[in-house]
Structures are given as structure tokens and as C-alpha cells.
Design a protein around this motif. Structure first.
Motif, PDB file in Angstrom:
ATOM      1  N   PRO A   1       0.805  -1.225   0.000  1.00 41.37           N
ATOM      2  CA  PRO A   1       0.000   0.000   0.000  1.00 41.37           C
ATOM      3  C   PRO A   1       0.842   1.282   0.000  1.00 41.37           C
ATOM      4  N   ALA A   2       1.913   1.293   0.784  1.00 38.54           N
ATOM      5  CA  ALA A   2       2.774   2.479   0.831  1.00 38.54           C
ATOM      6  C   ALA A   2       3.605   2.599  -0.446  1.00 38.54           C
ATOM      7  N   LEU A   3       4.090   1.480  -0.921  1.00 42.73           N
ATOM      8  CA  LEU A   3       4.919   1.478  -2.121  1.00 42.73           C
ATOM      9  C   LEU A   3       4.134   1.969  -3.336  1.00 42.73           C
ATOM     10  N   MET A   4       2.877   1.539  -3.434  1.00 43.47           N
ATOM     11  CA  MET A   4       2.038   1.919  -4.575  1.00 43.47           C
ATOM     12  C   MET A   4       1.271   3.220  -4.325  1.00 43.47           C
ATOM     13  N   ASP A   5       1.353   3.723  -3.095  1.00 43.10           N
ATOM     14  CA  ASP A   5       0.612   4.921  -2.677  1.00 43.10           C
ATOM     15  C   ASP A   5      -0.892   4.763  -2.916  1.00 43.10           C
ATOM     16  N   VAL A   6      -1.385   3.565  -2.611  1.00 40.62           N
ATOM     17  CA  VAL A   6      -2.813   3.268  -2.686  1.00 40.62           C
ATOM     18  C   VAL A   6      -3.240   2.794  -1.301  1.00 40.62           C
ATOM     19  N   ALA A   7      -4.039   3.596  -0.632  1.00 37.77           N
ATOM     20  CA  ALA A   7      -4.509   3.293   0.727  1.00 37.77           C
ATOM     21  C   ALA A   7      -3.351   2.968   1.671  1.00 37.77           C
ATOM     22  N   PRO A   8      -2.360   3.860   1.781  1.00 35.64           N
ATOM     23  CA  PRO A   8      -1.206   3.568   2.639  1.00 35.64           C
ATOM     24  C   PRO A   8      -1.560   3.403   4.117  1.00 35.64           C
ATOM     25  N   VAL A   9      -2.748   3.819   4.520  1.00 36.86           N
ATOM     26  CA  VAL A   9      -3.181   3.609   5.903  1.00 36.86           C
ATOM     27  C   VAL A   9      -3.273   2.114   6.218  1.00 36.86           C
ATOM     28  N   MET A  10      -3.314   1.293   5.184  1.00 36.61           N
ATOM     29  CA  MET A  10      -3.378  -0.158   5.404  1.00 36.61           C
ATOM     30  C   MET A  10      -2.087  -0.713   6.015  1.00 36.61           C
ATOM     31  N   VAL A  11      -0.986   0.018   5.909  1.00 44.68           N
ATOM     32  CA  VAL A  11       0.266  -0.454   6.515  1.00 44.68           C
ATOM     33  C   VAL A  11       0.122  -0.547   8.040  1.00 44.68           C
ATOM     34  N   PRO A  12      -0.248   0.533   8.741  1.00 45.55           N
ATOM     35  CA  PRO A  12      -0.409   0.389  10.195  1.00 45.55           C
ATOM     36  C   PRO A  12      -1.599  -0.487  10.574  1.00 45.55           C
ATOM     37  N   VAL A  13      -2.641  -0.507   9.756  1.00 37.39           N
ATOM     38  CA  VAL A  13      -3.775  -1.393  10.028  1.00 37.39           C
ATOM     39  C   VAL A  13      -3.301  -2.844   9.968  1.00 37.39           C
ATOM     40  N   THR A  14      -2.492  -3.166   8.977  1.00 38.21           N
ATOM     41  CA  THR A  14      -1.939  -4.515   8.868  1.00 38.21           C
ATOM     42  C   THR A  14      -1.050  -4.835  10.066  1.00 38.21           C
ATOM     43  N   ALA A  15      -0.280  -3.867  10.520  1.00 40.81           N
ATOM     44  CA  ALA A  15       0.575  -4.080  11.692  1.00 40.81           C
ATOM     45  C   ALA A  15      -0.271  -4.406  12.925  1.00 40.81           C
ATOM     46  N   VAL A  16      -1.400  -3.729  13.090  1.00 40.30           N
ATOM     47  CA  VAL A  16      -2.297  -4.015  14.219  1.00 40.30           C
ATOM     48  C   VAL A  16      -2.876  -5.427  14.085  1.00 40.30           C
ATOM     49  N   CYS A  17      -3.261  -5.809  12.878  1.00 42.68           N
ATOM     50  CA  CYS A  17      -3.772  -7.164  12.659  1.00 42.68           C
ATOM     51  C   CYS A  17      -2.690  -8.205  12.947  1.00 42.68           C
ATOM     52  N   TRP A  18      -1.455  -7.895  12.596  1.00 39.75           N
ATOM     53  CA  TRP A  18      -0.342  -8.805  12.874  1.00 39.75           C
ATOM     54  C   TRP A  18      -0.171  -8.985  14.381  1.00 39.75           C
ATOM     55  N   ILE A  19      -0.355  -7.905  15.132  1.00 44.55           N
ATOM     56  CA  ILE A  19      -0.260  -7.994  16.596  1.00 44.55           C
ATOM     57  C   ILE A  19      -1.283  -9.000  17.115  1.00 44.55           C
ATOM     58  N   ALA A  20      -2.505  -8.913  16.629  1.00 39.38           N
ATOM     59  CA  ALA A  20      -3.548  -9.853  17.061  1.00 39.38           C
ATOM     60  C   ALA A  20      -3.169 -11.291  16.704  1.00 39.38           C
ATOM     61  N   LEU A  21      -2.655 -11.482  15.516  1.00 37.07           N
ATOM     62  CA  LEU A  21      -2.243 -12.820  15.078  1.00 37.07           C
ATOM     63  C   LEU A  21      -1.114 -13.357  15.961  1.00 37.07           C
ATOM     64  N   MET A  22      -0.165 -12.505  16.310  1.00 34.72           N
ATOM     65  CA  MET A  22       0.963 -12.938  17.135  1.00 34.72           C
ATOM     66  C   MET A  22       0.555 -13.192  18.587  1.00 34.72           C
ATOM     67  N   ILE A  23      -0.442 -12.495  19.076  1.00 37.13           N
ATOM     68  CA  ILE A  23      -0.941 -12.784  20.422  1.00 37.13           C
ATOM     69  C   ILE A  23      -1.516 -14.203  20.446  1.00 37.13           C
ATOM     70  N   GLY A  24      -2.252 -14.546  19.413  1.00 34.90           N
ATOM     71  CA  GLY A  24      -2.761 -15.915  19.297  1.00 34.90           C
ATOM     72  C   GLY A  24      -1.627 -16.926  19.217  1.00 34.90           C
ATOM     73  N   ALA A  25      -0.584 -16.594  18.464  1.00 37.37           N
ATOM     74  CA  ALA A  25       0.566 -17.492  18.348  1.00 37.37           C
ATOM     75  C   ALA A  25       1.269 -17.647  19.699  1.00 37.37           C
ATOM     76  N   MET A  26       1.388 -16.552  20.442  1.00 40.39           N
ATOM     77  CA  MET A  26       2.043 -16.626  21.759  1.00 40.39           C
ATOM     78  C   MET A  26       1.251 -17.513  22.713  1.00 40.39           C
TER      79      MET A  26
END
Length: 127
Positions: free
Chosen positions: A65-90
Motif C-alpha cells: 500500500p505504501a509502495l504503490m501509494d494506494v490506501a497507505p493507511v493499510m500499513v499500520p492497520v496490517t501491523a495491528v492485525c499482525w499484533i492480534a495474530l501474534m498474540i494468538g501465536a504466543m
């Protein structure tokens, strides 16, 4: 700071890509024999593949999203989703007594928090 955030996103995307490819394309039985794959023994193949696809989407969402400059807000949104996924993994790895893997997931969470805070905050991508 921007460069450091890009590096962090790239590292986390590489982790997500590696894990996603493994879970999506390596048979569950083979994953179960690996050190960190014990959790797959009690999971359905569809669940393992679904997690793999989510990780592949995370790899894309941290960079594209940031590289293509299309909805770059998805980068931090994806990071938040990754946090949720990693909490499950932990939680999963802790139940299996795999504390080295729990600590590795903590590192991934710290990277994701850094990306989310940085990209929602002072180094947000602006239109």
C-alpha cells in the motif's frame, strides 16, 4: 525515522511471507514434524492454510500500500492485525511450553507496534 520504519516493515513482511508460504504450501503433516509446528497436529488443514494466507496478506499489506501509494493507511492497520495474530501465536506456543517461540513472537509484536505507532503517528503516510 521513515527509513527505520521501512526496514522494520520489510523485516516483518519477510517473516510473514516465510511463515505464510510454509503454512500455505507445506503439508500439515510435514509442518507438524518441525520444531515450531507441533500446534498443527491438533489443527485442521484448512485452519493452517487460512493462517498461511493471512500471513501472506500481511506480507503484502505491510509494504505494497505504501509502495504503490494506494490506501497507505493499510500499513499500520496490517501491523495491528499482525499484533492480534501474534498474540494468538504466543498463547498457542505457551500452551505447548515453547517459550523460545513465545519470545520470538514478542519480538514480532514489538516490531509491529513500532510500525503501527510510527505510521499512525509521526511518520504517517500523507496524501
Amino acid at each position: 525515522m521513515n527509513t527505520i520504519l521501512w526496514i522494520a516493515a520489510g523485516l516483518l513482511a519477510l517473516v510473514a511471507l516465510t511463515g505464510g508460504l510454509a503454512k500455505t504450501f507445506i503439508p500439515k503433516e510435514k509442518l507438524a514434524r518441525q520444531e515450531g509446528g507441533a500446534w498443527t497436529r491438533s489443527a485442521s488443514p484448512a485452519f493452517v492454510k487460512t493462517l498461511g494466507v493471512l500471513e501472506l496478506l500481511a506480507a503484502v499489506g505491510l509494504i505494497l500500500p505504501a509502495l504503490m501509494d494506494v490506501a497507505p493507511v493499510m500499513v499500520p492497520v496490517t501491523a495491528v492485525c499482525w499484533i492480534a495474530l501474534m498474540i494468538g501465536a504466543m498463547i498457542t506456543h505457551a500452551r505447548l511450553g515453547q517459550f523460545k517461540l513465545v519470545m520470538l513472537n514478542v519480538v514480532y509484536v514489538v516490531l509491529a507496534v513500532f510500525i503501527a505507532v510510527g505510521r499512525f503517528g509521526p511518520e504517517a503516510f500523507t496524501a
